[in-house]
Design a protein around this motif. Structure first.
Motif, PDB file in Angstrom:
ATOM      1  N   GLU A   1      44.894  32.738  38.441  1.00  9.74           N
ATOM      2  CA  GLU A   1      45.830  33.483  37.602  1.00  9.74           C
ATOM      3  C   GLU A   1      46.340  34.702  38.383  1.00  9.74           C
ATOM      4  O   GLU A   1      45.545  35.459  38.946  1.00  9.74           O
ATOM      5  CB  GLU A   1      45.138  33.926  36.302  1.00  9.74           C
ATOM      6  CG  GLU A   1      46.115  34.485  35.288  1.00  9.74           C
ATOM      7  CD  GLU A   1      45.477  34.719  33.912  1.00  9.74           C
ATOM      8  OE1 GLU A   1      44.254  34.514  33.755  1.00  9.74           O
ATOM      9  OE2 GLU A   1      46.221  35.113  32.998  1.00  9.74           O
TER      10      GLU A   1
ATOM     11  N   VAL B   1      46.000  27.586  34.755  1.00 11.17           N
ATOM     12  CA  VAL B   1      45.530  28.713  35.577  1.00 11.17           C
ATOM     13  C   VAL B   1      45.001  29.883  34.732  1.00 11.17           C
ATOM     14  O   VAL B   1      44.267  30.724  35.243  1.00 11.17           O
ATOM     15  CB  VAL B   1      46.604  29.279  36.549  1.00 11.17           C
ATOM     16  CG1 VAL B   1      47.032  28.230  37.552  1.00 11.17           C
ATOM     17  CG2 VAL B   1      47.780  29.850  35.809  1.00 11.17           C
ATOM     18  N   ALA B   2      45.382  29.901  33.450  1.00  9.18           N
ATOM     19  CA  ALA B   2      44.973  31.022  32.591  1.00  9.18           C
ATOM     20  C   ALA B   2      43.455  31.186  32.612  1.00  9.18           C
ATOM     21  O   ALA B   2      42.709  30.236  32.371  1.00  9.18           O
ATOM     22  CB  ALA B   2      45.472  30.783  31.166  1.00  9.18           C
TER      23      ALA B   2
ATOM     24  N   ASN C   1      50.804  26.886  33.874  1.00  5.45           N
ATOM     25  CA  ASN C   1      50.474  28.146  33.191  1.00  5.45           C
ATOM     26  C   ASN C   1      49.242  27.987  32.300  1.00  5.45           C
ATOM     27  O   ASN C   1      48.375  28.869  32.257  1.00  5.45           O
ATOM     28  CB  ASN C   1      51.665  28.622  32.350  1.00  5.45           C
ATOM     29  CG  ASN C   1      52.759  29.226  33.216  1.00  5.45           C
ATOM     30  OD1 ASN C   1      52.483  29.857  34.233  1.00  5.45           O
ATOM     31  ND2 ASN C   1      54.004  29.028  32.829  1.00  5.45           N
TER      32      ASN C   1
ATOM     33  N   ALA D   1      53.299  34.775  34.258  1.00  2.81           N
ATOM     34  CA  ALA D   1      53.444  33.323  34.088  1.00  2.81           C
ATOM     35  C   ALA D   1      54.563  32.773  34.976  1.00  2.81           C
ATOM     36  O   ALA D   1      55.520  33.476  35.282  1.00  2.81           O
ATOM     37  CB  ALA D   1      53.736  33.003  32.633  1.00  2.81           C
TER      38      ALA D   1
END
Ligand code: MN3
Length: 199
Positions: free
Chosen positions: A50, A44-45, A41, A2
């Motif tokens: 990611e 993009v997860a 964060n 992250a």
């Protein structure tokens, strides 16, 4: 892994004498910048982005003309922009190193001409955005302005100096006076050693 909010390279009250208050940095760094990191964060997860580097995400998601629709780009670029911005300021502005002054003079005429162009770019950016001193691929220096979170990475340029002209950057200290904020930034807040190190 992250993304995390970088600490300021100085205390929150360290720029107050130079014209950027503790309150501005508490809001701008601790709240605005943190919000970009948290949102990035979250967005993009589970996507193809990611685990990619911040620079790769900024460059890979930039689409001319469709920027406002791309949440990952907006938050990634603003995380990158603010991370540079904090480093580009210092409690003691110092003199412009000779190497940087030479490069500015060669491309832009003089330091005064550069400051005038840079201020005009910041004042002339309609709405939110940034003004920049960039180095092009051919080595020449140029003053540019960008909207929202768009930055020099999008155009293959090196960012030497950037200033945030979103209202949240100056409204506490300068209210609506963006020209005064820019004049103060150039005269009292720029970390010229950091700018020169980016050449
Ligand atoms: Mn900002």
């Amino acid at each position: 892994m992250a993304f995390t909010l970088p600490d300021l390279p100085y205390a929150h009250d360290a720029l107050a004498e130079g014209g950027m208050s503790k309150e501005t940095l508490e809001y701008h760094h601790d709240k605005h910048h943190k919000a970009y990191v948290d949102k990035l964060n979250e967005l993009v997860a589970g996507t193809e982005w990611e685990g990619k580097s911040l620079e790769d995400i900024v460059k890979g998601t930039y689409q001319k003309g469709a920027v406002a629709q791309n949440g990952i780009f907006n938050n990634a670029s603003q995380h990158w922009n603010h991370s540079q911005f904090w480093e580009m300021m210092a409690p003691k502005s110092g003199a412009i190193p000779g190497e940087l002054e030479k490069a500015i003079t060669e491309s832009l005429g003089s330091v005064d001409d550069f400051k005038k162009k840079f201020s005009e770019a910041g004042v002339g950016q309609f709405g939110s955005g940034w003004a920049w001193l960039v180095k092009n691929a051919d080595g020449s220096l140029e003053v540019t302005k960008t909207e929202n979170g768009v930055n020099p990475l999008c155009f293959g340029q090196t960012a030497l100096l950037g200033v945030d002209v979103w209202e949240h950057s100056y409204y506490i200290d300068f209210r609506n006076a963006r020209p005064k904020y820019l004049e103060n930034f150039l005269n009292n807040l720029v970390n010229w050693e950091n700018v020169a190190s980016r050449l």
